[in-house]
Design a protein around this motif. Sequence first.
Motif, short mmCIF file in Angstrom:
data_model
loop_
_atom_site.label_atom_id
_atom_site.label_comp_id
_atom_site.label_asym_id
_atom_site.label_seq_id
_atom_site.Cartn_x
_atom_site.Cartn_y
_atom_site.Cartn_z
N ASP A 1 10.04 -0.69 -0.26
CA ASP A 1 9.38 -0.26 0.97
C ASP A 1 9.99 1.05 1.46
N ASP A 2 9.60 1.46 2.66
CA ASP A 2 10.09 2.74 3.18
C ASP A 2 11.58 2.71 3.49
N GLU B 1 0.97 4.00 -3.04
CA GLU B 1 0.59 5.39 -2.76
C GLU B 1 1.75 6.34 -3.04
N GLU B 2 2.97 5.92 -2.73
CA GLU B 2 4.14 6.78 -2.90
C GLU B 2 4.81 6.58 -4.27
N LYS C 1 0.84 -1.21 0.00
CA LYS C 1 0.00 0.00 0.00
C LYS C 1 0.87 1.26 0.00
N HIS C 2 1.93 1.25 0.80
CA HIS C 2 2.81 2.41 0.86
C HIS C 2 3.52 2.62 -0.48
#
Length: 481
Positions: free
Chosen positions: A229-230, A199-200, A195-196
């Motif tokens: 990922d982040d 969205e990003e 999801k991240h």
Amino acid sequence: MIRISTIFIAICMVLVAASLGMILYSLAGISSTESAIAALTVLTFLILYNAVSMRLRDRTDVGGQIADLSRGTADLARQVAEFGRRLAAVEGRVVSANSTGADRIQAVSAEIGELGVLVKQLAASVAHHDDMLAAGVSVAAPAVANKPDIEAQDELPFSAEDARSAASAAPALPSHATDEAAPSRSPAQILAAVKHAVEENRIDIFLQPMVSLPQRKVRFYEAVTRLRDDKDQIIAADDFISVAETAGLIGRIDHMLMLRCVQVLRRLMVRNKDVGVFCNVAAATLGSPATFAPCLDFLEANRALAASLVLEFKQATFRNLGPAETEHLAALAQRGYRFSIDHVADLRFEPRELADRGVRFIKVPAALLLDQRQSSNSDIHPSDLSDLLGRFGIDLIAERIEGERAVVDLLDYDVRFGQGFLFAPPRPLRPEGASATGGAVANKAQEPNGPRKPASSDAPPIDPPRAIGNAALARRVAGPN
């Protein structure tokens, strides 16, 4: 039909005989009976004379006609004899030409057979030397020797640092470990990361070339999706596809992948109009009208690239087509897009049905093609699969090729295209317009262990090994292109 002259002659003969009878009766004093007998006698002689004269005249005419017919028959026989002589001469020339051509073809076939045997022996010998040399060469060296044609690789918009890192890491990893080893995550963690990333817009595209065999010229690229990922750690497609399908995010990922593929294809076609890109589409995207609608609109707007953009689906997707999937495939085929099948688990195909649906490529793992047990489990021997698919306009692509010996065996199966770590691993894209420094910065974001240390200037240069194996052999045989 009686002629008028004949009737006139008969009337005259009757008049002459009657006149003679009347003269004998009136002047000679003969009785009427005797006069009639005399008249009949004269009439009989006249009739006989006329018949004989007519028969003689007819015989003369028939004789002339027979003579003319004989002359015509003689001329016809002479012409037939002339034609027979000419035909015999032509047949002799044809037989002589056929025998000469057969002798030449037989001589050329024998030479080609000898050359084929020599090439196979040379290829086997080179492959054996490759295996011997591979034991003593460093791990990073084979990547330089096994990469495809240099000119074709230069067309791919990779960053230089990413290409070197991917090439050096390729021989050390098996085919099922194409990405960096990521820490194990729970489904909840993967879902949050997906999801991240969506969205990003942290979706990266890796391209892996598909080359022609045996020339090893790059003909297509397969676009592979990777999420970050982040912490900038890579999430492979096999890890997030099932989670994304369950969460309903696979449609957005596929739409972004199509957008990136179109952008990459436009950049590649600036240098080479014959290049193509394979874009993977999930079954969930194909089966959902709401998810498929924006993808179809985007492909409709870019249908000018339909000949070079190939949409790839799993074999299980084609075997479980529903009404919605069938309708969506028909809509794509109507707009000129071609399809490919991957994740093949067996060799049971219906080429006619697949060709009617728009399938033009089938990707089969090299291990599956070379597995001798498949000949008993499938309807056709693997060596005949390429020829069978080719009759319906479908090209066979052997994927997951990891060794030179597999290439030698696949050439015996008449496989025209190959893909795998032997030729090149999936490599990340270079951002459009980025400089060499920008490429290094982008690559730095993908290294969880910190920046890569620059090579020491005091270290002695390592000479890459010369191109050996079947790649060099094929280039020497084919000559410069």
